[in-house]
Design an enzyme around this catalytic site. Structure first.
Site, PDB file in Angstrom:
ATOM      1  N   GLU A  70      -5.115  -2.244   8.686  1.00 52.72           N
ATOM      2  CA  GLU A  70      -5.225  -1.665   9.787  1.00 52.72           C
ATOM      3  C   GLU A  70      -4.695  -0.454  10.028  1.00 52.72           C
ATOM      4  O   GLU A  70      -3.687   0.160  11.229  1.00 52.72           O
ATOM      5  CB  GLU A  70      -5.170  -2.416  10.908  1.00 52.72           C
ATOM      6  CG  GLU A  70      -6.487  -3.894  10.671  1.00 52.72           C
ATOM      7  CD  GLU A  70      -6.251  -4.303   9.018  1.00 52.72           C
ATOM      8  OE1 GLU A  70      -7.168  -4.357   8.711  1.00 52.72           O
ATOM      9  OE2 GLU A  70      -5.506  -4.909   8.736  1.00 52.72           O
ATOM     10  N   GLU A  82      -5.723 -10.310  -1.986  1.00 51.06           N
ATOM     11  CA  GLU A  82      -5.197 -11.076   0.119  1.00 51.06           C
ATOM     12  C   GLU A  82      -5.676 -12.191   0.345  1.00 51.06           C
ATOM     13  O   GLU A  82      -7.225 -12.651   0.560  1.00 51.06           O
ATOM     14  CB  GLU A  82      -5.714  -9.436   0.543  1.00 51.06           C
ATOM     15  CG  GLU A  82      -5.635  -7.851   0.365  1.00 51.06           C
ATOM     16  CD  GLU A  82      -5.994  -7.290   0.874  1.00 51.06           C
ATOM     17  OE1 GLU A  82      -6.330  -8.245   3.251  1.00 51.06           O
ATOM     18  OE2 GLU A  82      -5.904  -6.027   0.912  1.00 51.06           O
ATOM     19  N   TYR A 101       0.830  -1.213   0.055  1.00 50.84           N
ATOM     20  CA  TYR A 101      -0.165  -0.367  -0.254  1.00 50.84           C
ATOM     21  C   TYR A 101       0.900   1.620   0.337  1.00 50.84           C
ATOM     22  O   TYR A 101       1.719   1.269   0.077  1.00 50.84           O
ATOM     23  CB  TYR A 101      -1.061   0.442   1.790  1.00 50.84           C
ATOM     24  CG  TYR A 101      -2.178  -1.117   1.240  1.00 50.84           C
ATOM     25  CD1 TYR A 101      -2.722  -0.391   0.703  1.00 50.84           C
ATOM     26  CD2 TYR A 101      -2.067  -1.511   2.042  1.00 50.84           C
ATOM     27  CE1 TYR A 101      -4.318  -1.889   0.274  1.00 50.84           C
ATOM     28  CE2 TYR A 101      -3.455  -2.581   2.700  1.00 50.84           C
ATOM     29  CZ  TYR A 101      -4.043  -2.199   1.746  1.00 50.84           C
ATOM     30  OH  TYR A 101      -5.692  -3.306   1.831  1.00 50.84           O
ATOM     31  N   ASN A 155      -9.370   0.168  -3.062  1.00 47.58           N
ATOM     32  CA  ASN A 155      -9.031  -0.940  -2.208  1.00 47.58           C
ATOM     33  C   ASN A 155     -10.300  -1.211  -0.824  1.00 47.58           C
ATOM     34  O   ASN A 155     -11.576  -0.319  -0.603  1.00 47.58           O
ATOM     35  CB  ASN A 155      -8.663  -0.384  -0.869  1.00 47.58           C
ATOM     36  CG  ASN A 155      -7.821  -1.712   0.091  1.00 47.58           C
ATOM     37  OD1 ASN A 155      -7.428  -2.372  -0.681  1.00 47.58           O
ATOM     38  ND2 ASN A 155      -8.210  -1.352   1.396  1.00 47.58           N
ATOM     39  N   GLU A 156     -10.927  -2.208  -1.597  1.00 44.53           N
ATOM     40  CA  GLU A 156     -12.269  -2.764  -1.311  1.00 44.53           C
ATOM     41  C   GLU A 156     -13.431  -2.524  -1.162  1.00 44.53           C
ATOM     42  O   GLU A 156     -13.851  -1.736   0.043  1.00 44.53           O
ATOM     43  CB  GLU A 156     -11.750  -3.990   0.512  1.00 44.53           C
ATOM     44  CG  GLU A 156     -10.718  -4.887   0.359  1.00 44.53           C
ATOM     45  CD  GLU A 156     -11.120  -5.113   1.287  1.00 44.53           C
ATOM     46  OE1 GLU A 156     -10.742  -6.910   1.482  1.00 44.53           O
ATOM     47  OE2 GLU A 156     -10.203  -4.969   2.264  1.00 44.53           O
TER      48      GLU A 156
END
Length: 598
Positions: free
Chosen positions: A100, A234, A54, A157-158
């Site tokens: 996170e 992932e 990332y 992202n997602e």
């Protein structure tokens, strides 16, 4: 010129030759830059042919208009090292990354000014455009088309786990193309209808993120994108930890079983994480269970095959047995592991007491005056502590102190004496009893941010006291605010904080512990290692060799609750009590429900 990676009939091609992506996730911003090469060599030794990372926007631009790509933020150097080791690189520039990481990688100065991040909101898109104008000129020359190692770039992202603004995703994709990205573009989402259908972008490869049930994930992708190669962007071979929970582990056999299944299905994969690293400083994010904040621990070891301090595990050895044949090589033909890093032997040192209470340590410097409590955002602070101080008129009987919108924890003092601690509870305001003094008293609240939510609808929420402070029915007015951005404290700011001197013969890896109860922050030679909280599970902080020096080393400890008496240096980590945990999002399984391995 076509992208380096293309596909045909469900198979990746690299320069027209059948190819399988075997990637390991590794984040440059979670590793000391002097250790980048060591960790990348370990990734290559696992049998991976690719690394992905990332890009944490807030790590590069914590202050608006001052982006930084030097030292630990030298993204181009990290990518170049990977390329020099023969690894392809996949870049995931976000701008939202989750990971996170506090605020999911978005700068708090941005989410202070928009209520609609990750959308077509004009304020958000203007900031993203300015960021991409700075970031992409550093990435474009590193693409394979220009002789570099970058072979793919992720779009957002997602996103399917968050929103349904298809126009925003298309705008982001166009922004990458217009700024010179020519390599493969892809999206990554959980393998459910809801997530895929709003996360995919036309003209862009769709990938999935999951921890188990690879067959179901492949089927769901094929139902949406027939003919595309199966890519697990992932593969969750471990999991992260929250303070107050057990340490999450995934058995080597379980993780290896799912990895082998993905390979047997003809899939490509990125193992998340191959090497997790550390949430140094105040960068750890948080989740939210619908009522309370769930702050992430300092360690991001994630039970990865390459541990936080670089040591390899049984998971590493099983992965080599799977990945080597997939590359047409024997295990012996894989790159060699670097030498084992030296580690400090156990030692301890006494802590000199701070000589001052928490309010004194956090109220140095000028104050900002306001009628009502201001948020961290209004005060221009991203993380750390804000001390709120006001005078209150107390009757001769006990009264209730109510703090509305507390984000996230407050240490309460009356006339300098500690009264207790208030915790965030989004279902009820935080309440504490004040004694009946029958006079004017000084009320102090030291408010701690416990990490910004990095996933879900609460992304971008603010910190501090977001509502009012009441004494029974009466609002308290007239507040002085003192800022303590702990990640920016220098030597002068650490004066008065408890200190210990640790003598070592030479720099080496170590794990710092501070025995006793309490919530505290620990610095080594001026670098904030992170939070250490007695509620666990993590009991020791990783202190990498580059932060040590031969001779005397200064350890500073800011105790927020119970003062400690010593610090310890250990050769090994202690992540606390553990439990087996397998997380996935296959069809029919809700977020947060454990799923069995394949």
């Amino acid at each position: 010129m076509p992208p380096t990676l293309t596909w045909r009939d469900g198979e990746f091609l690299k320069h027209g030759v059948p190819h399988r992506i075997r990637s390991g996730s590794i984040h440059y911003f979670r590793i000391h830059p002097d250790q980048w090469e060591d960790r990348l060599r370990r990734v290559a030794a696992t049998g991976f042919n690719t690394v992905d990372t990332y890009v944490a926007w807030n790590f590069h631009e914590p202050d608006e208009g001052s982006p930084d790509f030097t030292g630990p933020r030298d993204l181009a150097r990290f990518i170049t090292i990977a390329g020099d080791l023969g690894l392809d690189v996949i870049v995931r520039p976000g701008p939202y990354i989750c990971a996170e990481w506090t605020n999911g990688g978005l700068p708090s100065w941005l989410t202070a000014h928009t209520r609609a991040p990750r959308s077509t909101d004009l304020v958000y898109q203007a900031a993203v455009s300015a960021w991409l104008d700075v970031l992409l000129p550093r990435l474009v020359p590193l693409q394979a088309a220009h002789g570099g190692p970058v072979v793919a770039v992720q779009v957002e992202n997602e996103y399917g786990s968050y929103g349904d603004d298809a126009a925003h995703l298309a705008w982001l994709r166009r922004g990458l193309l217009d700024r010179g990205i020519t390599e493969l573009l892809y999206t990554a989402d959980g393998p459910t209808e809801v997530m895929l259908d709003t996360g995919m972008v036309d003209g862009t490869l769709a990938a999935a993120t999951f921890g188990s049930r690879a067959t179901e994930a492949q089927a769901m992708l094929r139902s949406r994108r027939p003919g595309e190669p199966f890519l697990c962007a992932e593969f969750w071979n471990g999991w992260f930890d929250h303070w107050g929970e057990n340490h999450h582990m995934r058995s080597p056999a379980s993780a290896a079983g799912t990895l082998r299944k993905i390979i047997d299905l003809g899939g490509s994969v990125s193992v998340y994480m191959a090497h997790g690293g550390t949430n140094f400083g105040l960068w750890a994010g948080a989740n939210h269970d619908g009522r309370r904040i769930q702050p992430t621990v300092t360690s991001y070891d994630s039970d990865a095959p390459i541990g936080e301090d670089g040591r390899v595990s049984e998971k590493f050895r099983l992965y080599r047995d799977i990945l080597a044949p997939a590359s047409g090589r024997t295990v012996d033909a894989l790159p060699a592991l670097p030498p084992t890093v030296e580690r400090h032997a156990f030692c301890s040192a006494p802590l000199s007491p701070s000589g001052a209470g928490l309010p004194s340590l956090t109220t140095r410097g000028p104050a900002t005056r306001a009628a009502r409590p201001l948020s961290f955002e209004e005060l221009g602070i991203d993380a750390g502590l804000v001390t709120y101080r006001s005078s209150v008129t107390l009757p001769g009987h006990d009264v209730h102190l109510t703090v509305r919108g507390l984000h996230d924890r407050a240490y309460v003092f009356l006339d300098g004496d500690p009264l207790g601690t208030l915790e965030r509870d989004d279902a009820e305001p935080a309440v504490l009893t004040l004694p009946g003094l029958g006079r004017v008293a000084e009320l102090t609240l030291v408010v701690e941010a416990l990490g910004r939510v990095n996933y879900g609808p609460l992304l971008g929420e603010h910190k501090g006291i977001l509502g009012g402070v009441q004494v029974d029915r009466r609002l308290v007015h007239g507040w002085d605010h003192h800022l303590a951005p702990l990640d920016r404290w220098d030597h002068d700011d650490l004066n008065g904080v408890a200190h210990a001197v640790v003598d070592v013969d030479a720099p080496a890896d170590g794990w710092l512990a501070v025995p006793g109860d309490g919530d505290r922050f620990v610095w080594l030679n001026g670098t904030l290692l992170g939070r250490l909280w007695s509620r666990g599970p993590q009991r020791r902080l990783y202190a990498p060799a580059p932060l040590w020096r031969a001779g005397a080393n200064q350890v500073a400890v800011l105790d927020l609750t119970a003062p400690a008496t010593c610090v310890e240096v250990h050769p090994d980590p202690d992540f606390g009590p553990s439990e087996e945990y397998v997380e996935s999002l296959p069809t029919g399984v809700d977020v947060g429900q454990d799923a069995p391995a394949d």
